[in-house]
Write a protein that holds these residues in place. Structure first.
Motif, PDB file in Angstrom:
ATOM      1  N   MET A 179      -6.833   5.316   2.027  1.00 22.74           N
ATOM      2  CA  MET A 179      -5.482   5.004   2.488  1.00 22.74           C
ATOM      3  C   MET A 179      -5.254   5.560   3.897  1.00 22.74           C
ATOM      4  SD  MET A 179      -2.900   3.293   1.252  1.00 22.74           S
ATOM      5  CE  MET A 179      -3.079   3.387  -0.542  1.00 22.74           C
ATOM      6  N   ALA A 180      -5.759   6.764   4.166  1.00 18.84           N
ATOM      7  CA  ALA A 180      -5.640   7.350   5.501  1.00 18.84           C
ATOM      8  C   ALA A 180      -6.364   6.490   6.531  1.00 18.84           C
ATOM      9  CB  ALA A 180      -6.210   8.768   5.497  1.00 18.84           C
ATOM     10  N   SER A 181      -7.537   5.961   6.166  1.00 18.32           N
ATOM     11  CA  SER A 181      -8.291   5.101   7.080  1.00 18.32           C
ATOM     12  C   SER A 181      -7.526   3.824   7.380  1.00 18.32           C
ATOM     13  CB  SER A 181      -9.660   4.766   6.476  1.00 18.32           C
ATOM     14  OG  SER A 181     -10.431   5.930   6.287  1.00 18.32           O
ATOM     15  N   ALA A 182      -6.860   3.270   6.371  1.00 20.24           N
ATOM     16  CA  ALA A 182      -6.069   2.051   6.578  1.00 20.24           C
ATOM     17  C   ALA A 182      -4.917   2.317   7.538  1.00 20.24           C
ATOM     18  CB  ALA A 182      -5.544   1.532   5.242  1.00 20.24           C
ATOM     19  N   MET A 183      -4.255   3.459   7.383  1.00 13.82           N
ATOM     20  CA  MET A 183      -3.173   3.808   8.309  1.00 13.82           C
ATOM     21  C   MET A 183      -3.716   3.986   9.731  1.00 13.82           C
ATOM     22  SD  MET A 183      -0.586   6.450   6.402  1.00 13.82           S
ATOM     23  CE  MET A 183       0.241   6.027   4.856  1.00 13.82           C
TER      24      MET A 183
ATOM     25  N   GLY B 112      -4.397   1.946  15.242  1.00 14.02           N
ATOM     26  CA  GLY B 112      -5.265   1.446  16.303  1.00 14.02           C
ATOM     27  C   GLY B 112      -4.888   0.041  16.746  1.00 14.02           C
ATOM     28  N   ILE B 113      -4.516  -0.811  15.787  1.00 11.78           N
ATOM     29  CA  ILE B 113      -4.097  -2.178  16.111  1.00 11.78           C
ATOM     30  C   ILE B 113      -2.820  -2.154  16.947  1.00 11.78           C
ATOM     31  CG2 ILE B 113      -3.220  -4.331  15.119  1.00 11.78           C
ATOM     32  CD1 ILE B 113      -5.140  -3.847  12.760  1.00 11.78           C
ATOM     33  N   VAL B 114      -1.873  -1.293  16.569  1.00 12.21           N
ATOM     34  CA  VAL B 114      -0.626  -1.159  17.340  1.00 12.21           C
ATOM     35  C   VAL B 114      -0.936  -0.738  18.775  1.00 12.21           C
ATOM     36  CG1 VAL B 114       1.507   0.174  17.583  1.00 12.21           C
ATOM     37  CG2 VAL B 114       0.819  -0.669  15.329  1.00 12.21           C
TER      38      VAL B 114
ATOM     39  N   SER C 279      -1.165  -1.877  24.449  1.00  9.13           N
ATOM     40  CA  SER C 279      -1.948  -1.703  25.680  1.00  9.13           C
ATOM     41  C   SER C 279      -2.206  -3.052  26.349  1.00  9.13           C
ATOM     42  CB  SER C 279      -3.278  -1.007  25.367  1.00  9.13           C
ATOM     43  OG  SER C 279      -3.064   0.293  24.858  1.00  9.13           O
ATOM     44  N   ALA C 280      -2.543  -4.070  25.546  1.00  8.03           N
ATOM     45  CA  ALA C 280      -2.791  -5.409  26.091  1.00  8.03           C
ATOM     46  C   ALA C 280      -1.514  -5.983  26.708  1.00  8.03           C
ATOM     47  CB  ALA C 280      -3.317  -6.335  24.998  1.00  8.03           C
ATOM     48  N   LEU C 281      -0.369  -5.776  26.043  1.00  6.38           N
ATOM     49  CA  LEU C 281       0.905  -6.266  26.578  1.00  6.38           C
ATOM     50  C   LEU C 281       1.260  -5.559  27.883  1.00  6.38           C
ATOM     51  CD1 LEU C 281       3.068  -6.568  23.331  1.00  6.38           C
ATOM     52  CD2 LEU C 281       2.282  -8.440  24.788  1.00  6.38           C
TER      53      LEU C 281
END
Length: 292
Positions: free
Chosen positions: A264-268, A273-275, A280-282
């Motif tokens: 669950m910690a890895s999923a968070m 990371g996706i956020v 960063s791309a925006l």
């Protein structure tokens, strides 16, 4: 006749590639894999597919959903509070230090850079003493007996203060190096044409340091999303979880008391990371488009 290929570059680049593979790429890949599993760090991971992500994002009754939303909200608040200051303040100082009448530029820059060399834990102890409600300098200065870490908005204030104190110097060096490379005849020509300091700053300085500005903006924002030490040391996530950022929840799930919930910690962590990647791309797109 064919040129003999030199192996010298490999000896310089090779160690960096090896370290990158061992400490960055492979752990990242395994962390993404672990996010699709039920894992307690002791037994073998059990594949659960998207269950962890469904629980975190959509199960309103789940503790993990509450932790993620509260942690992300507090992390976003930290980003909004600190990133503008860490971009604008060192930029203004860098511009001011370029003025001919300013003396001791190197000393000022060094003094502002030194806090960045101090570890977060040591810096936190210094500032906790300063903000101590009984003996602290700040409390005596304002004649206040408020417990800063235990009350809002003071808890956020002390976190912002230690972050800005430690982060201004690094960006200042980048901006000073960039501004000093701007051709002085541009400023002189603009002055002759009647342009004031603000006009010269907007028309000459900012366009000239566009790439360093984009770099510091993106990297400072990414670093702010990974905040951990400041709220942990200064407020321990309080009061009432109001400064408990997402990285603290991730660490708590993976290595906290009781059984580890590393899947669950890895999923968070993957969602965080996706956020970061999206924002960063925006940032890069918007700043490049505006500068074009």
């Amino acid at each position: 006749m064919k040129k003999k290929m030199s192996l010298a570059p490999a000896f310089f680049v090779g160690p960096h590639i090896i370290l990158f593979l061992i400490f960055i790429l492979l752990p990242t890949i395994y962390g993404i894999y672990a996010s699709f599993t039920k894992w307690n760090l002791m037994s073998d991971p059990t594949w659960v597919g998207l269950d962890n992500y469904r629980t975190i994002l959509f199960d309103g009754t789940s503790t993990f959903h509450t932790q993620f939303t509260n942690g992300l909200k507090n992390t976003l608040l930290f980003v909004l509070f600190t990133v503008p200051v860490l971009i604008v303040l060192p930029l203004l100082i860098a511009v001011a230090l370029e003025h001919k009448k300013v003396k001791g530029k190197g000393l000022i820059q060094a003094v502002l850079y030194v806090p960045g060399l101090i570890s977060i834990s040591a810096g936190a102890l210094i500032w906790l003493l300063l903000f101590n409600k009984q003996l602290g300098f700040v409390g005596n200065l304002f004649n206040s007996d408020v417990s800063w870490p235990a009350n809002q908005p003071y808890a956020w204030i002390i976190i912002i203060v230690i972050t800005v104190w430690g982060g201004v110097g690094g960006n200042l060096i980048i901006y000073r190096a960039s501004i000093s490379g701007v051709a002085q005849d541009l400023y002189e020509s603009a002055s002759i044409d009647g342009a004031g300091p603000i006009r010269r700053f907007a028309s000459i300085t900012l366009p000239s340091i566009r790439f360093p500005l984009i770099y510091t903006f993106v990297m400072t924002t990414a670093g702010a999303f990974n905040v951990f030490g400041q709220p942990l040391m200064m407020t321990d996530g309080g009061p009432r979880q109001s400064t408990h950022v997402l990285m603290m929840y991730i660490r708590q799930l993976a290595f906290g008391n009781g059984e580890s919930i590393a899947g669950m910690a890895s999923a968070m962590a993957v969602l965080l990371g996706i956020v970061i990647l999206i924002i960063s791309a925006l940032q890069y797109y918007v700043m490049n488009r505006n500068a074009a």
